[in-house]
Enzyme design. Structure first.
Site, PDB file in Angstrom:
ATOM      1  N   LYS A  61       3.511   1.144 -11.328  1.00  0.00           N
ATOM      2  CA  LYS A  61       2.197   1.660 -10.921  1.00  0.00           C
ATOM      3  C   LYS A  61       2.079   3.135 -11.294  1.00  0.00           C
ATOM      4  CE  LYS A  61       1.635  -1.723  -7.238  1.00  0.00           C
ATOM      5  NZ  LYS A  61       1.774  -2.083  -5.816  1.00  0.00           N
TER       6      LYS A  61
ATOM      7  N   GLN B 184       3.283   0.647  -0.307  1.00  0.00           N
ATOM      8  CA  GLN B 184       3.872  -0.569  -0.860  1.00  0.00           C
ATOM      9  C   GLN B 184       4.410  -1.463   0.260  1.00  0.00           C
ATOM     10  OE1 GLN B 184       3.675  -1.423  -4.074  1.00  0.00           O
ATOM     11  NE2 GLN B 184       4.813  -3.318  -3.805  1.00  0.00           N
TER      12      GLN B 184
ATOM     13  N   ASP C 203      -6.085  -0.652  -2.222  1.00  0.00           N
ATOM     14  CA  ASP C 203      -5.466  -1.975  -2.093  1.00  0.00           C
ATOM     15  C   ASP C 203      -6.464  -2.997  -1.520  1.00  0.00           C
ATOM     16  OD1 ASP C 203      -2.854  -2.657  -2.832  1.00  0.00           O
ATOM     17  OD2 ASP C 203      -1.971  -1.441  -1.236  1.00  0.00           O
TER      18      ASP C 203
HETATM   19  N1  GUN Z   1       3.361  -5.845  -2.236  1.00  0.00           N
HETATM   20  C1  GUN Z   1       3.115  -6.943  -2.990  1.00  0.00           C
HETATM   21  N2  GUN Z   1       1.854  -6.901  -3.505  1.00  0.00           N
HETATM   22  C2  GUN Z   1       1.313  -5.748  -3.044  1.00  0.00           C
HETATM   23  C3  GUN Z   1       0.033  -5.143  -3.232  1.00  0.00           C
HETATM   24  O1  GUN Z   1      -0.866  -5.660  -3.905  1.00  0.00           O
HETATM   25  N3  GUN Z   1      -0.136  -3.945  -2.608  1.00  0.00           N
HETATM   26  C4  GUN Z   1       0.824  -3.358  -1.849  1.00  0.00           C
HETATM   27  N4  GUN Z   1       0.539  -2.195  -1.268  1.00  0.00           N
HETATM   28  N5  GUN Z   1       2.008  -3.896  -1.640  1.00  0.00           N
HETATM   29  C5  GUN Z   1       2.247  -5.084  -2.249  1.00  0.00           C
END
Ligand code: GUN
Length: 295
Positions: free
Chosen positions: A54, A98, A121
């Site tokens: 990311k 995350q 998100d």
């Molecule tokens: N963990 C797995 N997928 C995601 C996501 O789309 N966003 C976040 N913040 N954590 C994740």
């Protein structure tokens, strides 16, 4: 039996990233640099890989990108204080914590503490509510289902009237928002989960199948309606034997080999949904930055 068209998420994500990069360059001329803050707590190896990707993509887009790494035993208040600081920081347009979080932390409290305007998100109840109500223009849509939807649209168009769509998995991150998006596009939707009776026959009736359960190769070839579009959200690490050696490999929730023989289009794992999820995070962050400029 013919083989399905491969839906190349990696290529589509690269195209999207390029467009985002160009728009970011324009925005910079107006003095706005999109800013993304990613918070990671603890040392989960998969999360570390996702967060690194990311950050790398954010930098590729020309964003201001910052990562906050907290210890696995970080106190709840420490996390909330950090989010409050980021909420108030004008150089940050998107905040992402995350998941999964270490067990002692309250995921709901933490995700809901991000202000909806920076919730790239799409996990804040305000954004969930807007999506559920069909107000997509004002919602941040969760990145994975948003990416799936773009790939579905590529193959079937924006209007899914008359089509039967089945989402396997009812998580807040993927299953539920995915169903909202499909419904918004006029598909007739079914959400399946561990308590669903006769899952194969429900899937068999579906023109669109989105699998998001986290069980390697669960969806089999004979479950698939001929010509269906199949989107595989699963990212499962499995051990496989190759030339007498055990190797670790990523595999989806869909038995790719079998399902390819029945579907008209299918996403691979890796190279399908994963890269699209990251591209959509960049899209949401850019959108947030643009919105902040028209206050
Ligand atoms: N963990 C797995 N997928 C995601 C996501 O789309 N966003 C976040 N913040 N954590 C994740």
């Amino acid at each position: 039996m013919s083989s399905a068209t491969l839906i190349n998420g990696k290529e589509k994500a690269q195209q999207l990233t390029l467009t985002i990069k160009e728009t970011t360059a324009q925005l910079k001329k107006e003095g706005i640099v999109p800013g993304l803050a990613v918070v990671i707590i603890g040392e989960d190896p998969a999360s570390q890989v996702y967060v690194r990707n990311k950050k790398r993509t954010a930098e590729e887009c020309g964003f201001f990108s910052i990562q906050h790494t907290l210890n696995a035993d970080a106190a709840q208040q420490e996390v909330l204080n950090l989010i409050q600081t980021l909420n108030q920081d004008d150089s940050i347009h998107g905040i992402l914590v995350q998941l999964p979080l270490p067990k002692h932390l309250n995921e709901e409290l933490i995700t809901q503490s991000i202000i909806p305007e920076k919730d790239v998100d799409g996990f804040h109840y305000i954004n969930i509510g807007r999506l559920a109500a069909g107000d997509i223009d004002n919602a941040f849509v969760p990145c994975t289902p948003a990416g799936c939807m773009l790939m579905i649209e590529d193959h079937l168009g924006k209007d899914l009237s008359g089509l039967q769509a089945t989402v396997v998995g009812r998580s807040n991150i993927v299953g539920k928002p995915m169903a909202s998006l499909l419904l918004q596009a006029n598909a007739t939707i079914t959400i399946c989960h561990s308590r669903t009776k006769d899952l194969p026959s429900v899937v068999k009736n579906s023109d669109i199948v989105v699998a998001a359960v986290g069980r390697p190769n669960m969806i089999k070839g004979d479950w698939i309606k001929p010509g269906a579009v199949v989107i595989d959200v699963g990212i499962n690490r499995v051990s496989v034997e190759e030339n007498g050696e055990m190797k670790s490999k990523l595999t989806g929730d869909v038995d790719f080999k079998e399902v390819s023989l029945h579907a008209s289009a299918i996403t691979p794992v890796p190279g399908g949904v994963g890269p699209m999820t990251i591209a959509m995070l960049m899209f949401n962050t850019l959108r947030s930055a643009k919105k902040s400029s028209v206050k």
